[in-house]
Design a protein around this motif. Structure first.
Motif, mmCIF file in Angstrom:
data_model
loop_
_atom_site.group_PDB
_atom_site.id
_atom_site.type_symbol
_atom_site.label_atom_id
_atom_site.label_comp_id
_atom_site.label_asym_id
_atom_site.label_seq_id
_atom_site.Cartn_x
_atom_site.Cartn_y
_atom_site.Cartn_z
ATOM 1 N N VAL A 27 0.850 -1.182 0.000
ATOM 2 C CA VAL A 27 0.000 0.000 0.000
ATOM 3 C C VAL A 27 0.888 1.234 0.000
ATOM 4 O O VAL A 27 1.818 1.344 0.802
ATOM 5 C CB VAL A 27 -0.891 0.031 1.261
ATOM 6 C CG1 VAL A 27 -1.697 1.326 1.306
ATOM 7 C CG2 VAL A 27 -1.818 -1.156 1.275
ATOM 8 N N TYR A 28 0.574 2.167 -0.899
ATOM 9 C CA TYR A 28 1.262 3.453 -0.888
ATOM 10 C C TYR A 28 0.448 4.393 -0.011
ATOM 11 O O TYR A 28 -0.714 4.653 -0.303
ATOM 12 C CB TYR A 28 1.369 4.002 -2.309
ATOM 13 C CG TYR A 28 2.114 5.307 -2.337
ATOM 14 C CD1 TYR A 28 3.482 5.334 -2.119
ATOM 15 C CD2 TYR A 28 1.450 6.511 -2.543
ATOM 16 C CE1 TYR A 28 4.166 6.527 -2.105
ATOM 17 C CE2 TYR A 28 2.135 7.707 -2.530
ATOM 18 C CZ TYR A 28 3.505 7.713 -2.310
ATOM 19 O OH TYR A 28 4.182 8.900 -2.284
ATOM 20 N N THR A 60 -2.830 -7.292 9.840
ATOM 21 C CA THR A 60 -1.484 -6.854 10.236
ATOM 22 C C THR A 60 -1.001 -5.839 9.219
ATOM 23 O O THR A 60 -1.518 -5.757 8.097
ATOM 24 C CB THR A 60 -0.464 -8.018 10.232
ATOM 25 O OG1 THR A 60 -0.408 -8.564 8.903
ATOM 26 C CG2 THR A 60 -0.828 -9.115 11.213
ATOM 27 N N GLY A 61 0.028 -5.113 9.611
ATOM 28 C CA GLY A 61 0.646 -4.179 8.676
ATOM 29 C C GLY A 61 2.024 -3.829 9.171
ATOM 30 O O GLY A 61 2.275 -3.821 10.371
ATOM 31 N N ARG A 62 2.919 -3.558 8.250
ATOM 32 C CA ARG A 62 4.262 -3.125 8.638
ATOM 33 C C ARG A 62 4.780 -2.139 7.605
ATOM 34 O O ARG A 62 4.370 -2.170 6.437
ATOM 35 C CB ARG A 62 5.210 -4.312 8.783
ATOM 36 C CG ARG A 62 5.418 -5.100 7.509
ATOM 37 C CD ARG A 62 6.294 -6.336 7.749
ATOM 38 N NE ARG A 62 6.676 -6.958 6.494
ATOM 39 C CZ ARG A 62 5.915 -7.815 5.820
ATOM 40 N NH1 ARG A 62 4.721 -8.124 6.269
ATOM 41 N NH2 ARG A 62 6.342 -8.351 4.691
ATOM 42 N N TYR A 63 5.676 -1.288 8.057
ATOM 43 C CA TYR A 63 6.199 -0.225 7.193
ATOM 44 C C TYR A 63 7.518 -0.658 6.591
ATOM 45 O O TYR A 63 8.351 -1.256 7.267
ATOM 46 C CB TYR A 63 6.405 1.033 8.047
ATOM 47 C CG TYR A 63 6.815 2.242 7.242
ATOM 48 C CD1 TYR A 63 6.032 2.694 6.182
ATOM 49 C CD2 TYR A 63 7.974 2.944 7.553
ATOM 50 C CE1 TYR A 63 6.405 3.808 5.458
ATOM 51 C CE2 TYR A 63 8.346 4.070 6.827
ATOM 52 C CZ TYR A 63 7.557 4.488 5.779
ATOM 53 O OH TYR A 63 7.928 5.596 5.054
ATOM 54 N N ILE A 64 7.690 -0.387 5.320
ATOM 55 C CA ILE A 64 8.972 -0.667 4.648
ATOM 56 C C ILE A 64 9.582 0.693 4.343
ATOM 57 O O ILE A 64 9.188 1.350 3.379
ATOM 58 C CB ILE A 64 8.735 -1.459 3.362
ATOM 59 C CG1 ILE A 64 7.846 -2.634 3.684
ATOM 60 C CG2 ILE A 64 10.047 -1.813 2.694
ATOM 61 C CD1 ILE A 64 8.187 -3.943 3.144
ATOM 62 N N LEU A 69 6.428 2.350 1.766
ATOM 63 C CA LEU A 69 5.243 1.524 1.533
ATOM 64 C C LEU A 69 4.875 0.813 2.822
ATOM 65 O O LEU A 69 5.728 0.574 3.672
ATOM 66 C CB LEU A 69 5.562 0.422 0.509
ATOM 67 C CG LEU A 69 5.652 0.802 -0.954
ATOM 68 C CD1 LEU A 69 6.195 -0.379 -1.726
ATOM 69 C CD2 LEU A 69 4.301 1.207 -1.510
ATOM 70 N N TYR A 70 3.615 0.466 2.925
ATOM 71 C CA TYR A 70 3.198 -0.467 3.971
ATOM 72 C C TYR A 70 2.858 -1.785 3.307
ATOM 73 O O TYR A 70 2.364 -1.809 2.174
ATOM 74 C CB TYR A 70 1.961 0.050 4.709
ATOM 75 C CG TYR A 70 2.282 1.170 5.659
ATOM 76 C CD1 TYR A 70 2.637 0.910 6.972
ATOM 77 C CD2 TYR A 70 2.262 2.491 5.237
ATOM 78 C CE1 TYR A 70 2.948 1.940 7.853
ATOM 79 C CE2 TYR A 70 2.566 3.525 6.106
ATOM 80 C CZ TYR A 70 2.910 3.239 7.410
ATOM 81 O OH TYR A 70 3.231 4.250 8.274
#
Length: 188
Positions: A27-28, A60-64, A69-70
């Motif tokens: 996701v942007y 869940t989600g994490r940031y790159i 991006l997630y």
């Protein structure tokens, strides 16, 4: 009751691609609130062509960080094909769900276009044209002609921290900065 429902929703991000084979999505983000992508719970998905977003569960989600991006996991999206089908969809939240801002927090959009002045001399430095999310956000300031000593340098990055930008006055459309010596020459 108007037909324009778009006022009721805020876009928080756009699904740009599947990530891996287990249905994760890239996701942007267009929201500055990481919890929108990291805290499990209900979100809404607007598929292209639809007018009304549908509720969906964020697991869940994490940031790159190097990609801005997630990577998120949505309930019911378990493989690459299901993820691929969501490419281009927008993630939404109700507009009423704007996180409450603390005293010294600002919505990014509120800062773009503010004029930046030297606090001590009152000299106009330039105008905020962008905010670059980093450990501390950076204000990208387009230098005013009178201020740009080096004509090649069009913009300068100013860390958006209280020590350097102590005054943010949205009402009068200005930010006052007290940069340490050399900060405004950094980018030369």
């Amino acid at each position: 009751m108007t037909n324009d429902k778009s006022d009721n929703w805020l876009e928080i991000g756009k699904i740009v691609a599947p990530q891996g084979l287990s249905g994760e999505l890239r996701v942007y983000p267009v929201s500055d609130f990481p919890e929108r992508f990291e805290v499990p719970g209900k979100r809404w998905l607007l598929r292209s062509g639809d007018t009304e977003p549908q509720p969906i569960e964020l697991l869940t989600g994490r940031y790159i960080s190097n990609k801005n991006l997630y990577v998120i996991k949505l309930a019911g999206v378990e493989n690459c094909d299901q993820a691929e089908a969501l490419r281009g969809c927008k993630l939404m939240v109700p507009a009423s769900d704007r996180p409450q801002l603390g005293e010294d927090e600002y919505h990014v959009l509120d800062l773009i276009g503010l004029e930046v002045f030297m606090q001590v001399s009152g000299e106009l430095v330039g105008t905020v044209v962008d905010i670059i999310p980093a450990g501390n956000d950076l204000l990208e300031v387009k230098l005013h002609e009178s201020f740009a000593t080096d004509k090649k340098q069009k913009t300068v990055l100013i860390p958006f921290v209280e020590a350097i930008a102590p005054v943010v006055d949205l009402k009068s459309n200005r930010i006052e900065i007290t940069p340490p010596p050399g900060l405004l020459e950094i980018n030369n």
